[in-house]
Scaffold this motif. Structure first.
Motif, short mmCIF file in Angstrom:
data_model
loop_
_atom_site.label_atom_id
_atom_site.label_comp_id
_atom_site.label_asym_id
_atom_site.label_seq_id
_atom_site.Cartn_x
_atom_site.Cartn_y
_atom_site.Cartn_z
N HIS A 157 0.84 -1.20 0.00
CA HIS A 157 0.00 0.00 0.00
C HIS A 157 0.88 1.26 0.00
N SER A 158 1.27 1.67 -1.22
CA SER A 158 2.14 2.83 -1.40
C SER A 158 1.75 3.57 -2.68
N CYS A 159 2.20 4.83 -2.81
CA CYS A 159 1.93 5.62 -4.01
C CYS A 159 3.24 6.08 -4.62
N ALA A 160 3.13 6.95 -5.65
CA ALA A 160 4.31 7.39 -6.41
C ALA A 160 4.88 8.69 -5.83
N ARG A 161 6.15 8.64 -5.48
CA ARG A 161 6.79 9.81 -4.87
C ARG A 161 6.97 10.97 -5.86
N ALA A 162 7.06 10.62 -7.15
CA ALA A 162 7.21 11.67 -8.17
C ALA A 162 5.96 12.56 -8.24
N LEU A 163 4.81 12.01 -7.83
CA LEU A 163 3.56 12.78 -7.88
C LEU A 163 3.21 13.39 -6.52
N ARG A 164 3.72 12.80 -5.46
CA ARG A 164 3.46 13.35 -4.12
C ARG A 164 4.69 13.01 -3.27
N ASP A 165 5.42 14.06 -2.94
CA ASP A 165 6.70 13.87 -2.24
C ASP A 165 6.47 13.56 -0.76
N HIS A 166 6.27 12.29 -0.48
CA HIS A 166 6.07 11.82 0.90
C HIS A 166 6.94 10.58 1.08
N GLN A 167 7.56 10.46 2.23
CA GLN A 167 8.53 9.37 2.43
C GLN A 167 7.89 7.98 2.42
N ARG A 168 6.56 7.92 2.55
CA ARG A 168 5.87 6.62 2.44
C ARG A 168 5.73 6.17 0.98
N ASN A 169 5.97 7.09 0.06
CA ASN A 169 5.79 6.76 -1.36
C ASN A 169 7.09 6.29 -2.00
N LEU A 170 6.96 5.62 -3.14
CA LEU A 170 8.12 5.03 -3.83
C LEU A 170 8.63 5.93 -4.95
N THR A 171 9.95 6.08 -5.01
CA THR A 171 10.57 6.85 -6.10
C THR A 171 10.48 6.05 -7.39
N ASP A 172 10.73 6.73 -8.52
CA ASP A 172 10.70 6.03 -9.81
C ASP A 172 11.75 4.93 -9.85
N ASP A 173 12.93 5.16 -9.27
CA ASP A 173 13.97 4.12 -9.22
C ASP A 173 13.46 2.91 -8.44
N GLN A 174 12.78 3.15 -7.34
CA GLN A 174 12.23 2.04 -6.55
C GLN A 174 11.18 1.27 -7.35
N LEU A 175 10.32 2.02 -8.06
CA LEU A 175 9.27 1.36 -8.86
C LEU A 175 9.88 0.47 -9.94
N ARG A 176 10.93 0.98 -10.59
CA ARG A 176 11.59 0.18 -11.64
C ARG A 176 12.25 -1.06 -11.03
N ALA A 177 12.89 -0.90 -9.88
CA ALA A 177 13.55 -2.05 -9.23
C ALA A 177 12.52 -3.09 -8.82
N LEU A 178 11.40 -2.61 -8.30
CA LEU A 178 10.32 -3.52 -7.89
C LEU A 178 9.82 -4.31 -9.10
N ALA A 179 9.65 -3.61 -10.23
CA ALA A 179 9.21 -4.27 -11.46
C ALA A 179 10.25 -5.27 -11.96
N ASP A 180 11.53 -4.88 -11.89
CA ASP A 180 12.61 -5.78 -12.34
C ASP A 180 12.60 -7.09 -11.54
N LYS A 181 12.21 -7.00 -10.27
CA LYS A 181 12.14 -8.20 -9.42
C LYS A 181 10.84 -8.98 -9.64
N GLY A 182 9.97 -8.48 -10.50
CA GLY A 182 8.70 -9.15 -10.75
C GLY A 182 7.65 -8.86 -9.69
N GLY A 183 7.86 -7.79 -8.91
CA GLY A 183 6.95 -7.49 -7.81
C GLY A 183 5.78 -6.60 -8.20
N VAL A 184 5.00 -6.20 -7.18
CA VAL A 184 3.85 -5.33 -7.40
C VAL A 184 3.77 -4.23 -6.34
N VAL A 185 3.12 -3.14 -6.73
CA VAL A 185 2.80 -2.09 -5.77
C VAL A 185 1.28 -1.90 -5.76
N GLY A 186 0.70 -2.00 -4.58
CA GLY A 186 -0.73 -1.76 -4.42
C GLY A 186 -0.95 -0.28 -4.17
#
Ligand SMILES: [Zn+2]
Length: 317
Positions: free
Chosen positions: A200-229
């Motif tokens: 349960h996280s959102c995109a940090r590029a759209l809302r700068d909050h430390q609970r959200n994921l940066t674009d680098d994190q999103l790409r790494a998560l995708a590279d690992k075959g993972g998901v973000v809710g």
């Protein structure tokens, strides 16, 4: 109505536990009727352990609280067994759906109850836990949480936390990095041999909050075959913490896709753990989001968001 949505996170069980009511009676953002109206295929009903003192002041250890909440979880699911069944695997979810039942997934938010004892990770798996959010917003034996302080946010997993990730991989329990520090996130990228989730996280590029994921994190998560809710919390979606709109949920999902590809997208409402200020109101309002979603995504893409991506992650544990 298609019953095809899998939501990776809600805190509804905390409400049932503290108010001593069933999943049918609960008056929050999720209950049995709302799950049915919204089109639920499976709901992760997290045991959120509110152990920072503001709710659990009665001397129980986090592990004792976990066990008490687990009893409540089992009771609640049994009471709704005419429409809701347990699921421990992707096959279970599909079988339940074929038989006309919604699925309940047991997850735990905050590994604080583990308290440095690896046998407890095994015991949680035996209890049916299939996803564990390593930390909440406090340090525990596994690692450190997200922080507005960049130095603290860099802190990684503890050696025991790294061992626990390996053990979860062996058992087949999804590692959940929502709430974790950014340093901890990158440790999971390095150490996890299986796809993992940010439930349960959102995109940090759209809302700068430390609970959200940066674009680098999103790409790494995708590279690992993972998901973000995608989280429905106003504070994580926009700078306006008092109003959450369906269009903002869709905006974040479009960003996830543009940055990291369609295979990383999933639902992670955080219902009953967030302020009720959504224009779509509660789980019964999911069709309103899906309506907007259909303007930006193809039917195949929506199937992946609704359930396909998470079923893949669960089946690859
Ligand atoms: Zn949370």
């Amino acid at each position: 109505m298609a019953f095809d949505i899998i939501d990776l996170h809600c805190d509804t069980m905390m409400g049932c536990y503290f108010k001593k009511v069933s999943l049918r009676e609960f008056g929050g953002q999720i209950n049995i009727e709302k799950l049915q109206k919204g089109g639920c295929m499976a709901q992760a009903l997290a045991l959120f352990l509110p152990t920072d003192g503001h709710l659990a002041r009665d001397g129980r250890t986090p592990w004792e609280l976990y066990k008490d909440m687990l009893s409540c979880w089992n009771k609640c699911v049994d009471e709704s067994s005419d429409v809701l069944r347990r699921a421990y695997s992707a096959e279970d979810i599909k079988k339940n759906a074929e038989d006309g039942y919604m699925s309940a997934l047991l997850t735990v938010e905050d590994g604080i109850g583990i308290d440095g004892k690896m046998e407890r990770v095994d015991e949680m798996y035996e209890d049916g836990v299939r996803m564990l959010t390593l930390t909440w917003n406090w340090e525990n034996s596994l690692g450190f949480p997200n922080s507005a302080d960049p130095e603290l946010h860099k802190k990684g997993l503890k050696p025991f936390g790294i061992d626990a990730v390996h053990r979860m991989n062996e058992l087949g329990m999804i590692v959940d990095v929502s709430h974790l520090s950014e340093g901890g996130f990158w440790d999971v990228v390095r150490e996890s041999s299986k796809p993992f989730a940010a439930s349960h996280s959102c995109a940090r590029a759209l809302r700068d909050h430390q609970r959200n994921l940066t674009d680098d994190q999103l790409r790494a998560l995708a590279d690992k075959g993972g998901v973000v809710g995608i989280n429905f919390c106003a504070e994580f979606l926009t700078d306006d913490k008092d109003h959450a709109f369906a269009k903002d949920v869709v905006r974040h999902l479009v960003h996830f896709r543009n940055v990291a590809g369609i295979d990383v997208l999933a639902w992670g409402s955080d219902f009953d753990g967030i302020a009720p200020n959504q224009d779509f109101k509660d789980y019964a309002g999911m069709p309103m989001i899906l309506d907007l979603l259909s303007k930006e995504f193809t039917d195949d893409e929506i199937d992946k968001i609704n359930h396909g991506n998470f079923l893949r992650v669960l089946s690859e544990q």
